[in-house]
Design a protein around this motif. Sequence first.
Motif, PDB file in Angstrom:
ATOM      1  N   HIS A   1      12.696  -3.001   2.231  1.00 34.89           N
ATOM      2  CA  HIS A   1      11.314  -3.410   2.519  1.00 34.89           C
ATOM      3  C   HIS A   1      10.658  -4.123   1.339  1.00 34.89           C
ATOM      4  CE1 HIS A   1      10.923  -1.397   6.453  1.00 34.89           C
ATOM      5  NE2 HIS A   1      11.892  -0.647   5.967  1.00 34.89           N
ATOM      6  N   ASP A   2      11.458  -4.378   0.317  1.00 41.22           N
ATOM      7  CA  ASP A   2      10.971  -5.113  -0.838  1.00 41.22           C
ATOM      8  C   ASP A   2       9.672  -4.491  -1.389  1.00 41.22           C
ATOM      9  OD1 ASP A   2      11.141  -7.037  -2.733  1.00 41.22           O
ATOM     10  OD2 ASP A   2      10.165  -8.617  -1.549  1.00 41.22           O
ATOM     11  N   LEU A   3       9.737  -3.185  -1.628  1.00 38.27           N
ATOM     12  CA  LEU A   3       8.553  -2.435  -2.074  1.00 38.27           C
ATOM     13  C   LEU A   3       8.348  -2.629  -3.573  1.00 38.27           C
ATOM     14  CD1 LEU A   3       9.105   0.964  -0.208  1.00 38.27           C
ATOM     15  CD2 LEU A   3       7.760  -1.022   0.547  1.00 38.27           C
ATOM     16  N   LYS A   4       7.208  -3.181  -3.936  1.00 38.55           N
ATOM     17  CA  LYS A   4       6.988  -3.387  -5.365  1.00 38.55           C
ATOM     18  C   LYS A   4       6.499  -2.125  -6.071  1.00 38.55           C
ATOM     19  CE  LYS A   4       2.414  -5.557  -5.024  1.00 38.55           C
ATOM     20  NZ  LYS A   4       1.702  -6.831  -5.061  1.00 38.55           N
ATOM     21  N   HIS A   5       6.068  -1.126  -5.292  1.00 34.54           N
ATOM     22  CA  HIS A   5       5.598   0.114  -5.906  1.00 34.54           C
ATOM     23  C   HIS A   5       6.600   1.257  -5.730  1.00 34.54           C
ATOM     24  CE1 HIS A   5       2.009  -2.092  -6.526  1.00 34.54           C
ATOM     25  NE2 HIS A   5       1.602  -2.045  -5.275  1.00 34.54           N
ATOM     26  N   TYR A   6       7.872   0.940  -5.920  1.00 36.92           N
ATOM     27  CA  TYR A   6       8.892   1.991  -5.973  1.00 36.92           C
ATOM     28  C   TYR A   6       9.292   2.163  -7.433  1.00 36.92           C
ATOM     29  CZ  TYR A   6      13.319   4.434  -5.688  1.00 36.92           C
ATOM     30  OH  TYR A   6      14.325   5.345  -5.883  1.00 36.92           O
TER      31      TYR A   6
ATOM     32  N   LYS B   1       0.818  -1.219   0.000  1.00 33.71           N
ATOM     33  CA  LYS B   1       0.000   0.000   0.000  1.00 33.71           C
ATOM     34  C   LYS B   1       0.851   1.268   0.000  1.00 33.71           C
ATOM     35  CE  LYS B   1      -4.038  -2.146   2.061  1.00 33.71           C
ATOM     36  NZ  LYS B   1      -4.906  -2.285   3.244  1.00 33.71           N
ATOM     37  N   LEU B   2       2.147   1.087  -0.007  1.00 35.99           N
ATOM     38  CA  LEU B   2       3.061   2.231  -0.023  1.00 35.99           C
ATOM     39  C   LEU B   2       3.577   2.435  -1.446  1.00 35.99           C
ATOM     40  CD1 LEU B   2       4.808   4.417   1.329  1.00 35.99           C
ATOM     41  CD2 LEU B   2       6.443   2.616   1.920  1.00 35.99           C
ATOM     42  N   VAL B   3       3.374   3.623  -1.985  1.00 37.89           N
ATOM     43  CA  VAL B   3       3.802   3.947  -3.347  1.00 37.89           C
ATOM     44  C   VAL B   3       4.831   5.074  -3.267  1.00 37.89           C
ATOM     45  CG1 VAL B   3       3.038   4.682  -5.637  1.00 37.89           C
ATOM     46  CG2 VAL B   3       1.484   3.364  -4.181  1.00 37.89           C
ATOM     47  N   ILE B   4       6.014   4.837  -3.808  1.00 29.63           N
ATOM     48  CA  ILE B   4       7.058   5.870  -3.780  1.00 29.63           C
ATOM     49  C   ILE B   4       7.403   6.266  -5.209  1.00 29.63           C
ATOM     50  CG2 ILE B   4       9.358   6.513  -2.985  1.00 29.63           C
ATOM     51  CD1 ILE B   4       9.114   4.577  -0.707  1.00 29.63           C
ATOM     52  N   LEU B   5       7.131   7.529  -5.505  1.00 30.40           N
ATOM     53  CA  LEU B   5       7.305   8.055  -6.862  1.00 30.40           C
ATOM     54  C   LEU B   5       8.244   9.260  -6.841  1.00 30.40           C
ATOM     55  CD1 LEU B   5       3.533   7.806  -7.757  1.00 30.40           C
ATOM     56  CD2 LEU B   5       5.317   6.813  -9.200  1.00 30.40           C
TER      57      LEU B   5
ATOM     58  N   HIS C   1      22.782  16.760  -2.741  1.00 28.47           N
ATOM     59  CA  HIS C   1      21.819  16.395  -1.698  1.00 28.47           C
ATOM     60  C   HIS C   1      20.588  15.745  -2.319  1.00 28.47           C
ATOM     61  CE1 HIS C   1      24.051  19.697   0.422  1.00 28.47           C
ATOM     62  NE2 HIS C   1      24.116  18.730   1.314  1.00 28.47           N
ATOM     63  N   ALA C   2      20.151  16.293  -3.453  1.00 26.58           N
ATOM     64  CA  ALA C   2      18.977  15.728  -4.128  1.00 26.58           C
ATOM     65  C   ALA C   2      19.272  14.298  -4.579  1.00 26.58           C
ATOM     66  CB  ALA C   2      18.583  16.601  -5.315  1.00 26.58           C
ATOM     67  N   ARG C   3      20.477  14.088  -5.078  1.00 23.58           N
ATOM     68  CA  ARG C   3      20.837  12.737  -5.542  1.00 23.58           C
ATOM     69  C   ARG C   3      20.944  11.778  -4.366  1.00 23.58           C
ATOM     70  NH1 ARG C   3      23.028  13.626 -11.090  1.00 23.58           N
ATOM     71  NH2 ARG C   3      23.827  11.521 -11.073  1.00 23.58           N
ATOM     72  N   ARG C   4      21.470  12.284  -3.256  1.00 27.20           N
ATOM     73  CA  ARG C   4      21.552  11.472  -2.039  1.00 27.20           C
ATOM     74  C   ARG C   4      20.146  11.025  -1.592  1.00 27.20           C
ATOM     75  NH1 ARG C   4      22.329  13.957   2.998  1.00 27.20           N
ATOM     76  NH2 ARG C   4      20.748  15.359   2.163  1.00 27.20           N
ATOM     77  N   ASN C   5      19.173  11.936  -1.722  1.00 28.47           N
ATOM     78  CA  ASN C   5      17.817  11.597  -1.289  1.00 28.47           C
ATOM     79  C   ASN C   5      17.227  10.452  -2.107  1.00 28.47           C
ATOM     80  OD1 ASN C   5      17.970  13.473   0.709  1.00 28.47           O
ATOM     81  ND2 ASN C   5      16.866  15.070  -0.416  1.00 28.47           N
ATOM     82  N   ILE C   6      17.574  10.390  -3.399  1.00 29.53           N
ATOM     83  CA  ILE C   6      17.126   9.263  -4.228  1.00 29.53           C
ATOM     84  C   ILE C   6      17.750   7.960  -3.710  1.00 29.53           C
ATOM     85  CG2 ILE C   6      17.103   8.269  -6.559  1.00 29.53           C
ATOM     86  CD1 ILE C   6      15.434  10.802  -6.418  1.00 29.53           C
ATOM     87  N   GLU C   7      19.018   8.042  -3.306  1.00 32.14           N
ATOM     88  CA  GLU C   7      19.694   6.856  -2.760  1.00 32.14           C
ATOM     89  C   GLU C   7      18.975   6.337  -1.508  1.00 32.14           C
ATOM     90  OE1 GLU C   7      22.124   5.191  -4.068  1.00 32.14           O
ATOM     91  OE2 GLU C   7      22.487   6.588  -5.729  1.00 32.14           O
ATOM     92  N   ILE C   8      18.502   7.271  -0.685  1.00 33.56           N
ATOM     93  CA  ILE C   8      17.784   6.877   0.542  1.00 33.56           C
ATOM     94  C   ILE C   8      16.505   6.122   0.178  1.00 33.56           C
ATOM     95  CG2 ILE C   8      16.501   7.773   2.544  1.00 33.56           C
ATOM     96  CD1 ILE C   8      18.579  10.053   2.680  1.00 33.56           C
ATOM     97  N   LEU C   9      15.776   6.638  -0.813  1.00 32.93           N
ATOM     98  CA  LEU C   9      14.538   5.975  -1.246  1.00 32.93           C
ATOM     99  C   LEU C   9      14.845   4.576  -1.789  1.00 32.93           C
ATOM    100  CD1 LEU C   9      12.601   8.794  -3.181  1.00 32.93           C
ATOM    101  CD2 LEU C   9      12.309   8.077  -0.795  1.00 32.93           C
ATOM    102  N   ARG C  10      15.893   4.509  -2.591  1.00 32.50           N
ATOM    103  CA  ARG C  10      16.266   3.245  -3.239  1.00 32.50           C
ATOM    104  C   ARG C  10      16.614   2.193  -2.182  1.00 32.50           C
ATOM    105  NH1 ARG C  10      20.277   5.047  -7.215  1.00 32.50           N
ATOM    106  NH2 ARG C  10      18.480   5.578  -8.489  1.00 32.50           N
ATOM    107  N   ALA C  11      17.393   2.607  -1.184  1.00 35.28           N
ATOM    108  CA  ALA C  11      17.800   1.671  -0.133  1.00 35.28           C
ATOM    109  C   ALA C  11      16.588   1.205   0.679  1.00 35.28           C
ATOM    110  CB  ALA C  11      18.838   2.331   0.781  1.00 35.28           C
ATOM    111  N   PHE C  12      15.700   2.136   0.960  1.00 32.54           N
ATOM    112  CA  PHE C  12      14.506   1.795   1.752  1.00 32.54           C
ATOM    113  C   PHE C  12      13.603   0.835   0.974  1.00 32.54           C
ATOM    114  CE2 PHE C  12      10.198   2.738   3.432  1.00 32.54           C
ATOM    115  CZ  PHE C  12      10.423   2.503   4.783  1.00 32.54           C
ATOM    116  N   ALA C  13      13.463   1.092  -0.319  1.00 32.90           N
ATOM    117  CA  ALA C  13      12.626   0.222  -1.152  1.00 32.90           C
ATOM    118  C   ALA C  13      13.200  -1.197  -1.200  1.00 32.90           C
ATOM    119  CB  ALA C  13      12.510   0.796  -2.557  1.00 32.90           C
ATOM    120  N   ALA C  14      14.528  -1.287  -1.269  1.00 38.70           N
ATOM    121  CA  ALA C  14      15.168  -2.612  -1.297  1.00 38.70           C
ATOM    122  C   ALA C  14      14.998  -3.303   0.052  1.00 38.70           C
ATOM    123  CB  ALA C  14      16.648  -2.456  -1.640  1.00 38.70           C
TER     124      ALA C  14
END
Lengths: 432, 186
Positions: free
Chosen positions: A91-96, A61-65, A76-89
């Motif tokens: 938690h095995d988020l299929k909607h990243y 139910k979590l969607v990250i766009l 800093h902006a690029r670092r923030n994408i890395e944070i999202l990517r790591a979190f998605a991995a």
Amino acid sequence: MGQTITQKILARHAGRDRVAPGDNIWVDVDTLMTHDVCGPPTIGIFKREFGEDAKVWDPDKLVILPDHYIFTEDPHARRNIEILRAFAAEHDLKHYFDVGTSRYKGVCHVALAEEGFNRPGTVLFGTDSHSCTSGAFGMFSTGVGNTDAALIMGTGKIWVKVPETMRFVFEGTLPPWLMAKDLILSVIGDIGFEGGTYRALEFDGEAVFDLSMEERMTLTNMAIEAGGKNGIIAADQKTEDYVRARTDMPYELVASDQDARYIFEKVYDVSTMEPVVAKPHRPDNRATVSEVAGTKLDRAYIGSCTGGKYEDFLAAANVLEGERVQVDTFVVPASTEVSKQLREKTLNGKTLWQVFLDAGCKMGHASCGACLGGPVDTFGRTHGTEVVISTTNRNFPGRMGSKQSAVYLASPLTVAASAIHGVITDPRAVLA
Amino acid sequence: MKDRIEGKAYVLGDSIDTDQIIPAAHLVYSMTEPDERRMYGRYACSGVPNDQAGLPEGGKPMTDPEAWTSEYTVVIAGSNFGCGSSREHAPFALQVAGIEAVVATSYARIFYRNAVDGGFVVPFESRERLVEEIRTGDDIIIDVPAGTLTHVASGTTHLLNPLGDVADILRAGNVFEYARQAGFIK
């Protein structure tokens, strides 16, 4: 006493038969959306409050766009994408929908619709004020901050104060020079940019149901520009067709009761309405285009969640085809899907993309772009005293970058007509 | 939430949106890493047009360009404070700058909720408009239990609207502590 669609949806998600405006209730959330600006701090709060190893309440139910600061060298902006990517991995988020992959979508509010996350009767919260856009699908949706999003991430629940509802009925047939943007700018001009604070804005009437889903999204998108908690349009056959083509997930059709109580009602006859703009520096600073026609421009901008959908570009292309823009004109598709359509669909034998190129427009990548300024290297961002006409949704000081620039908000038709003349131009002058 | 908030006032006008409170270009900084977090204090209210920054004269940044925190403690503003984007960075930036409370005649919904749920600043509503009465730099005392704001120079006291339901969240510290105390989460 009946209930409005907003009350009914909230009641069902609170396990109640009915709720009344002013009730504070805890609701179950169907979808939580976040992006690259607010996702990283939301994740930080989630871990602080629920623990480093905490589990997302329901990863499906979590969607990250990611969509805001994508095409920038800002570290800093690029670092923030890395944070999202790591979190998605983690938690095995299929909607990243990761940047730099074929899954990248672009602006969250448009992608939520395209990917089938907008479903009638559901409740969606997003860490973005324009999350109210999804209400075009007969659902409750609103924007929250990082703290509230983190609470949802851990529990699937959030407290909500049930809003009063304002009802706007659009009757008649929309003339070809008007778009949904003209209707919503008129509403905001009428009630003021805090006229809808804490309230639901419900849109109704034959002219609304004649609109496509994309145009309906333009209406609900800007409910927040009147201070609204949510914008909402009951689902109809068009909604169902759109949703069924994109998801097998269940949905529920909900409509306001005949005897629902509205705190405010206003009826518009769209056949007599005029193209309008919001003058600098407030979205409720409405004027008819004819009142400001001739205002000299430095730039035009077509893009964003509210003005960067396929039909927004189709409208603009119809005006720009065979013409040359007289001011720098930036074209930023909201999503990669929109971008693909611009390269595939044709007008008089040319792709829309080619129509824009031939007219002299500058073409950008799918993202939020310069709608909100952003890092200094953002495509289309203002840096000086530019006077801009834009299809975006906000024109507060500095919104598109520079505090000295001035932004007029208008429909894609009005922006395109103005771009080819270098001054604010009534679309009726070029469509005739 | 403290019972007494006192310090210098920073006065703004109407419809101060979140892009003015913290411009979008600065939203990239971490809200937890100390070296980045402090940037929010430096750039708090840096998007307010110069002539509107620190009324009535203007030209007074909330935080000096070389400083990390502000000399002001209470923001005084008009209507629809915090309108626009949902960025929680806005009330957070005010807190990092050292602002403890905002006193406005009305708020945009999401800013108000973020200020409360994150426990960043206390958003008071004043019954009367104070923007023309109080000058940037004036000393202010807010008595939270009494619901009053005193303008020290003139000795006048103004009533604030009761905080209502959100007082419980502000007293708990943030929405997580509130939800734990209320038994909604563990």
